[in-house]
Design a protein around this motif. Structure first.
Motif, mmCIF file in Angstrom:
data_model
loop_
_atom_site.group_PDB
_atom_site.id
_atom_site.type_symbol
_atom_site.label_atom_id
_atom_site.label_comp_id
_atom_site.label_asym_id
_atom_site.label_seq_id
_atom_site.Cartn_x
_atom_site.Cartn_y
_atom_site.Cartn_z
ATOM 1 N N PRO A 1 -19.419 6.928 1.744
ATOM 2 C CA PRO A 1 -18.166 7.279 1.080
ATOM 3 C C PRO A 1 -17.005 7.191 2.054
ATOM 4 N N VAL A 2 -15.873 6.845 1.539
ATOM 5 C CA VAL A 2 -14.707 6.761 2.397
ATOM 6 C C VAL A 2 -13.546 7.494 1.728
ATOM 7 N N ASN A 3 -12.850 8.260 2.521
ATOM 8 C CA ASN A 3 -11.704 8.981 1.990
ATOM 9 C C ASN A 3 -10.436 8.227 2.342
ATOM 10 N N PHE A 4 -9.452 8.357 1.510
ATOM 11 C CA PHE A 4 -8.179 7.726 1.847
ATOM 12 C C PHE A 4 -7.039 8.638 1.428
ATOM 13 N N THR A 5 -5.951 8.443 2.086
ATOM 14 C CA THR A 5 -4.754 9.208 1.771
ATOM 15 C C THR A 5 -3.591 8.224 1.725
ATOM 16 N N ILE A 6 -2.777 8.374 0.731
ATOM 17 C CA ILE A 6 -1.613 7.494 0.661
ATOM 18 C C ILE A 6 -0.361 8.360 0.664
ATOM 19 N N THR A 7 0.503 8.103 1.565
ATOM 20 C CA THR A 7 1.817 8.740 1.604
ATOM 21 C C THR A 7 2.823 7.637 1.857
ATOM 22 N N PRO A 8 4.083 7.939 1.769
ATOM 23 C CA PRO A 8 5.065 6.884 2.062
ATOM 24 C C PRO A 8 4.849 6.299 3.458
ATOM 25 N N ASP A 9 4.355 7.099 4.393
ATOM 26 C CA ASP A 9 4.209 6.620 5.765
ATOM 27 C C ASP A 9 3.086 5.604 5.914
ATOM 28 N N THR A 10 2.063 5.726 5.088
ATOM 29 C CA THR A 10 0.941 4.830 5.264
ATOM 30 C C THR A 10 1.180 3.471 4.644
ATOM 31 N N LEU A 11 2.243 3.345 3.903
ATOM 32 C CA LEU A 11 2.482 2.067 3.238
ATOM 33 C C LEU A 11 3.132 1.074 4.187
ATOM 34 N N GLN A 12 2.711 -0.186 4.046
ATOM 35 C CA GLN A 12 3.352 -1.217 4.851
ATOM 36 C C GLN A 12 4.514 -1.767 4.052
ATOM 37 N N SER A 13 5.558 -1.033 4.050
ATOM 38 C CA SER A 13 6.687 -1.453 3.235
ATOM 39 C C SER A 13 7.957 -1.408 4.075
ATOM 40 N N ARG A 14 8.894 -2.243 3.730
ATOM 41 C CA ARG A 14 10.107 -2.304 4.522
ATOM 42 C C ARG A 14 11.011 -1.109 4.257
ATOM 43 N N GLU A 15 11.076 -0.740 2.981
ATOM 44 C CA GLU A 15 12.033 0.337 2.657
ATOM 45 C C GLU A 15 11.307 1.672 2.644
ATOM 46 N N LYS A 16 10.743 2.008 3.730
ATOM 47 C CA LYS A 16 9.991 3.251 3.800
ATOM 48 C C LYS A 16 10.868 4.446 3.457
ATOM 49 N N ASN A 17 12.084 4.372 3.912
ATOM 50 C CA ASN A 17 12.935 5.549 3.780
ATOM 51 C C ASN A 17 13.412 5.775 2.344
ATOM 52 N N SER A 18 13.494 4.675 1.616
ATOM 53 C CA SER A 18 14.012 4.829 0.255
ATOM 54 C C SER A 18 12.945 5.352 -0.709
ATOM 55 N N LEU A 19 11.714 5.361 -0.256
ATOM 56 C CA LEU A 19 10.655 5.801 -1.163
ATOM 57 C C LEU A 19 10.682 7.320 -1.341
ATOM 58 N N PRO A 20 10.363 7.794 -2.531
ATOM 59 C CA PRO A 20 10.268 9.243 -2.719
ATOM 60 C C PRO A 20 9.007 9.766 -2.043
ATOM 61 N N LYS A 21 8.976 11.052 -1.864
ATOM 62 C CA LYS A 21 7.810 11.650 -1.213
ATOM 63 C C LYS A 21 6.657 11.765 -2.191
ATOM 64 N N PHE A 22 5.485 11.480 -1.731
ATOM 65 C CA PHE A 22 4.306 11.718 -2.550
ATOM 66 C C PHE A 22 3.084 11.801 -1.647
ATOM 67 N N LEU A 23 2.066 12.359 -2.174
ATOM 68 C CA LEU A 23 0.812 12.439 -1.424
ATOM 69 C C LEU A 23 -0.317 12.179 -2.414
ATOM 70 N N ILE A 24 -1.064 11.155 -2.128
ATOM 71 C CA ILE A 24 -2.204 10.831 -2.990
ATOM 72 C C ILE A 24 -3.443 10.784 -2.125
ATOM 73 N N ARG A 25 -4.428 11.536 -2.516
ATOM 74 C CA ARG A 25 -5.705 11.508 -1.805
ATOM 75 C C ARG A 25 -6.747 10.907 -2.718
ATOM 76 N N GLY A 26 -7.847 10.568 -2.112
ATOM 77 C CA GLY A 26 -8.919 10.083 -2.951
ATOM 78 C C GLY A 26 -10.087 9.641 -2.118
ATOM 79 N N HIS A 27 -11.134 9.239 -2.765
ATOM 80 C CA HIS A 27 -12.260 8.695 -2.030
ATOM 81 C C HIS A 27 -12.971 7.653 -2.875
ATOM 82 N N LEU A 28 -13.584 6.724 -2.209
ATOM 83 C CA LEU A 28 -14.459 5.766 -2.877
ATOM 84 C C LEU A 28 -15.882 6.155 -2.517
#
Lengths: 273, 891
Positions: free
Chosen positions: A154-181
């Motif tokens: 099993p693998v756990n993952f977390t997604i936040t604005p910081d983990t995204l490879q996106s240019r406009e990191k700062n413009s993104l709203p805050k969120f926290l998504i966790r999960g696992h496969l």
């Protein structure tokens, strides 16, 4: 005078594994007795490669298309020239599914740049006046089920604005998504499972989708071409889901378009926010 | 022609009777008799049981003779068979294709497997459709537009380009003329029904992909919550399509496996052949790759049953997975309904799998806070829907889920559910659904607890009167512990009486009336009626609440059959006064009357009942006007007649007569009632005679004359000539039997005098028929009565007979009719009988002509003269007949 020529496989799902025998009948239906110059049946397994125009130029893609690789090929004569009585005639046949030499029987796969296809083809030669008849029928090859038991990791993952490879990191709203496969190495015949939890999000969520991506690599003169294309996209959440509640991830692999061994499959969980 | 002297033959009736009297010959068992049922019985056994009898093939056993009609058909007759068949089909919608019906029947069978005490979805369906309606225009959304393009296009032949073009056109229209595209609720339902039809068409024309597309498009509609009030109905409509689809797929795979012989109902996976399995798997793979969540969920749920073909435990595994999938639906309303659908399918396919039902409910509880989320609030503000109204939208879904859970669930589970609901801040919506879905016995046993919980609920969001309404509904069908009943009623009514809106109030009060009627006496019912009157009278609020008020009456009538108690409630009649719309009032009166006729077994003279009933009947009677339909009049008249029959003052005949007088004044517009009154009075007279054993005292004689007078003045007001004639005759006979000679005379004279008014044709059952046969019948029975009527001293001999014959002669008979001569012929036996020394029959205490004239030769010669004239007439007629025949022969 009408003749129908058909190939009927014994297995309804047309799935065979290496070492098994492809069995079936050639079905001939004609009203009157029929003169012919021989019926032959051939089995063929071919890998077709097509270069992407993205990685090499358009012309190269057109010219350099790699020669098809033959995996298996055999031919038998079903009937010598002669006559077939009127009515329904069934001629049974069998092909053993064995490779010659060190070739491997890959799984049937229909991709964008790679195609692996197995087919049966039946030809009936006829006199000059009448057209030759031919009929082909695809069958599917699956690998032997893996013998060693895969221990799911099993693998756990977390997604936040910081983990995204996106240019406009700062413009993104805050969120926290966790999960696992439940597993990173999946058994192809079983669904992909897991869970995703939206812990918090400043903006209401519209949809959460699961994307299955395949990566195809083709070897050619100038090295390798590697392409990622989407196979299937499935929505697992719609609307602003309840925060803190585990939402199941569940995807059945479309069997024709994915295959386990040759290519690596890569999964990406994309949250559209 | 030589004149023949005609005269009547003298007869000795007694001797003739003795001579003609048949010997009472017993029919032997073995003899043939036409009236005996011809039955071939097993003679062997007969011989064994009854030795020596000459039993043959025909027997006279007392069993009912076989009806030749029914014996013609073996089994049930075709008509009732059709009726039975259609009865099973009609409850669902009218659309029917053969496969659909097949599936439906099959499905019904399976629902029965759940048990008849499980309220099936089909019942809820109609309820929801009727309840969640909207007057708002349903704006057609993009989904629908594109959907329509796909549905009407010929399969996938229409290219993508054309389709988008069509959509664009739709869009343009929507932009410019929005109202045109807005659909009323009915249009919307029709559109969905169209889709249902095209689904079936696509299926039968082997366009499986198109069928699947339609289903996917439809289930997509469910994610759209604009016009939220309509959502539950939309859910019902669309799940109908899903059901159809599920059935189609299931039936198809089923027929695939039943090639050599049909699959048994309880087939196992081994019975299914590979092709069928493969097809089934393909369906599931195809559905698994649907992009959107909601369609994937709904469509997979729709064909859940097909899992039976694949794997024994497949359903067991799929249900929890689908349940978990619903968590991904953000909108709480959409999610709740998706759960309801899953529960419904789960109950149908695998009622034993309770676990996923519970899981569903707990998930629902878990996501409950979503209801008050920002998103939902914003949506409600946008659509201008109040929170309480929004919450009621949930009730069908939650009730259904709870119903599934509660079905045959152990007590402990229900208690646990209740505890969980309590923990969740005592949410009123949940409480409401719990009370509705759980067994009434369960709720009733804890009624006091529930009242406590209802009190603790916060008022905001979900109105309390709805909660009390649900509680009342449970209590109406199950009894709470005896000791708590009064407190329950008091507590509940305390809240109900404070409800301000009359509509809400009456909705709730109506439910509690049943509980009150069941367990309490008239005092409490009376109090409640008083309270209802108090609430409903201001601003004429009752005008909007007729259905509820009617149902109050109906409930009271189901429990209170004693009408003396009923009418002694002082608030009952004032309550009736609230029905001020004529049609409703008559309706209510009718229902009261029906109950009265059904349940009032004893005759009554109770002044309370009589007054009230007269009042009610008068209301019904007064509703009759020129526009009233004939059938309506008839049914009203029947009800009033029923009442009149129940009235009896015992020996107090005069009171009864005065009642009849009053009734005549009250019900003058309904002829059948008047006829009944005349019959009643006639009966009264005969009753008096019976009591006096035929010897009237002065007082009773005066009374029977009064009766005769009553009839005499009532009869002319009837419009039907034949009822007038027959009543005159009957009343004349009654008067005669009571020795009121002059009255009898007057009756008969009146009858004779109106004879010329008889029209030549009358309408019978809407068709014009010649009145001749009726008239002949009447005259014959009239003649028979005339034998015993003594002649009036002031008029000539045989005054009435002559009068009648004169009338007959002057009457304009139909051309070429023998009727007149027939009357003459029947008058001859009368005259002959009159000339006898002793008459064939007579009336006690009345001297007929035989005694009056004592065989006076003058009298006899009068009769003979009359006879001669008659015979002359008859012979003349015969001659013309002969001439006619000759003439026709010559021509």
């Amino acid at each position: 005078m009408s003749v129908t020529l058909d190939i009927r496989l014994k297995r309804a799902n047309k799935v065979y594994r290496e070492g098994e025998t492809v069995a079936g009948v050639i079905l001939l239906i004609c009203k009157e007795a029929l003169q012919h110059h021989g019926i032959s049946l051939s089995m063929e397994g071919v890998v077709n490669l097509q270069l992407s125009s993205k990685s090499v130029g358009v012309f190269e893609a057109f010219y350099n298309s790699v020669k098809p690789i033959q995996l298996i090929s055999s031919n038998i004569e079903v009937a010598k020239a002669g006559k077939i009585p009127g009515g329904k005639t069934e001629i049974p046949f069998e092909f053993p599914l064995h490779t010659k030499g060190n070739k491997v029987l890959y799984e049937t796969y229909h991709g964008v740049f790679v195609n692996i296809q197995y087919s049966l083809r039946c030809d009936m030669k006829r006199s000059l006046l009448a057209k030759d008849l031919s009929r082909s029928c695809e069958f599917i090859v699956h690998c032997q089920p893996q013998k060693s038991k895969v221990i799911p990791t099993p693998v756990n993952f977390t997604i936040t604005p910081d983990t995204l490879q996106s240019r406009e990191k700062n413009s993104l709203p805050k969120f926290l998504i966790r999960g696992h496969l439940d597993a990173t190495n999946c058994v192809i015949s079983l669904p992909l499972t897991g869970e995703v939890v939206v812990e918090n999000s400043d903006v209401p969520i519209k949809s959460i989708e699961l994307q299955l991506v395949r990566v195809e690599t083709c070897g050619c003169a100038e090295g390798y071409a590697r392409d990622a294309t989407e196979i299937q996209n499935i929505q697992i959440a719609e609307g602003d889901v309840c925060h803190g509640l585990a939402i199941p991830i569940y995807m059945i692999f479309p069997r024709l378009f994915t295959c386990p061994t040759l290519e690596t499959t890569n999964f990406k969980v994309g949250g559209v926010i | 022609m030589a004149a023949v002297q005609w005269r009547s033959r003298g007869r000795n009736y007694d001797a003739e009777l003795q001579r003609c009297g048949l010997e009472a010959a017993l029919v032997d068992f073995g003899d043939y008799h036409p009236l005996k049922p011809i039955m071939v019985t097993d003679t062997k056994t007969r011989r064994g049981t009854r030795k020596g009898s000459t039993s043959s093939s025909s027997s006279s056993s007392s069993s009912a003779p076989p009806d030749p009609l029914s014996s013609m058909l073996d089994g049930t007759d075709p008509l009732s068979m059709f009726a039975a068949a259609s009865a099973t089909e009609t409850p669902t919608m009218s659309h029917s294709s053969s496969t659909g019906d097949l599936g439906r029947r099959k499905r019904e069978k399976e629902e029965e497997a759940v048990g008849p005490d499980f309220e099936p979805w089909s019942l809820k369906r109609g309820e929801i459709l009727a309840r969640f309606t909207t007057t708002e225009k349903l704006s057609i959304n993009l989904f629908m537009g594109s959907d329509r393009g796909k549905a009407t296009s010929q399969g996938s032949a229409v290219s993508e380009k054309v389709r988008t073009r069509l959509e664009e056109l739709d869009d343009l229209e929507e932009g410019s003329q929005r109202e045109l595209l807005n659909l009323s609720q009915q249009d919307y339902a029709n559109r969905i029904e169209e889709l249902n039809q095209s689904l079936k068409e696509a299926w039968s024309s082997d366009q499986k992909v198109k069928a699947l597309k339609i289903v996917i498009q439809c289930s997509k509609l469910l994610s759209d919550t604009s016009v939220i009030q309509f959502y539950p109905s939309k859910f019902v409509l669309i799940t109908d399509i899903l059901d159809t689809f599920g059935r189609l797929v299931y039936d198809r795979i089923w027929t695939m496996c039943s090639d050599p012989r049909p699959l048994p109902d309880n087939f196992t996976v081994e019975d299914v052949n590979d092709t069928a399995k493969e097809t089934c798997l393909n369906w599931f793979y195809k559905i698994a790759s649907i992009r959107e969540l909601l369609p994937r969920l709904y469509v997979e749920a729709a064909i859940l049953k097909c899992n039976r073909f694949l794997n024994k435990s497949a359903i067991q595994e799929t249900l929890p997975r689908l349940t978990a999938m619903i968590r991904g639906i953000g909108d709480p309303l959409v999610a709740a309904y998706a759960r309801a659908y899953l529960c419904r399918v789960g109950m149908e396919v695998a009622p034993h799998l309770k676990e996923s039902l519970n899981r569903n409910f707990f998930d629902l509880l878990g996501t409950f806070r979503q209801i008050s989320s920002e998103n939902v609030r914003a949506q409600l503000v946008l659509q201008m829907v109040e929170m309480p109204e929004y919450l009621t939208l949930y009730s069908p879904a939650i009730s259904w889920i709870l119903q599934c859970i509660a079905y045959r669930a152990p007590e402990s589970l229900l208690t646990e559910m209740m505890e969980r609901c309590k923990k969740l801040g005592n949410n009123a919506l949940l409480l409401n659904s719990v009370m509705r879905a759980f067994r009434p016995e369960f709720v009733a046993a804890r009624a006091t607890d529930f009242i406590g919980m209802i009190k603790d609920c916060d008022e905001a969001g979900f109105p309390k009167h709805l909660l009390f309404g649900s509680l009342g509904r449970s209590l109406a069908s199950a009894d709470p512990p005896e000791s708590e009943r009064l407190t329950i009623l008091n507590e509940a009514w305390k809240v109900i009486t404070k409800v301000r809106s009359p509509q809400d109030y009456i909705n709730c009060a109506e439910i509690w009336v049943e509980f009150t009627c069941r367990h309490f006496t008239k005092r409490e019912v009376n109090t409640i009626l008083a309270d209802i009157i108090k609430h409903m009278t201001p601003d004429r609020a009752f005008e909007d609440a007729y259905p509820q008020l009617q149902s109050v009456i109906r409930k009271i009538l189901t429990y209170l059959h004693d009408f003396s108690v009923l009418f002694s409630m002082e608030r009952f009649l004032p309550f009736l006064d609230m029905f001020q719309k004529d049609s409703v009032r008559v309706e209510v009166c009718k229902s009261i009357m029906e109950v009265f006729i059904k349940h009032q077994v004893e005759l009554t003279r109770d002044p309370v009942i009589l007054n009230a009933m007269l009042h009610i009947c008068k209301t019904m009677h007064d509703s009759v006007n020129a526009l009233t339909l004939e059938d309506e009049k008839r049914s009203l008249a029947l009800l009033i007649i029923g009442f009149i029959r129940m009235v009896s003052f015992g020996r107090d005949f005069e009171q009864q007569l005065s009642f009849c007088v009053e009734a005549r004044a009250t019900f003058c517009n309904l002829e059948p009632v008047l006829v009944q009154l005349i019959h009643t009075v006639n009966q009264l007279a005969m009753e008096t005679r019976r009591v006096m054993r035929g010897n009237h005292s002065r007082k009773t004689a005066a009374f029977v004359r009064a009766c005769a007078a009553y009839s005499f003045i009532t009869i002319p007001s009837l419009s039907s000539i034949f009822s007038r004639l027959s009543l005159y005759l009957l009343s004349g006979q009654v008067a005669l039997a009571n020795q009121c000679l002059s009255q009898a005379d007057a009756f008969l004279k009146a009858a004779v005098s109106i004879l010329p008014e008889v029209p030549r044709s009358i309408s019978v059952e809407g068709k014009l028929r010649s009145s001749e046969s009726f008239l002949l019948d009447f005259i014959n029975s009239f003649l028979a009565t005339l034998l015993v009527i003594p002649d009036h001293p002031e008029h000539g001999v045989l005054y009435l007979v002559r009068g009648l014959l004169n009338m007959v002669q002057d009457y304009t008979w139909e051309d070429n009719s023998d009727a007149k001569v027939r009357v003459y012929i029947s008058a001859l036996p009368l005259l002959a009988a009159m000339s006898q020394e002793t008459y064939l029959y007579s009336i006690p205490k009345v001297d007929s002509n035989e005694t009056l004239y004592g065989g006076d030769p003058k009298f006899l010669s009068e009769i003979n003269k009359l006879c001669e004239t008659l015979i002359g007439q008859i012979l003349d007629h015969l001659k013309t007949l002969g001439r006619d025949e000759v003439r026709t022969l010559l021509i």
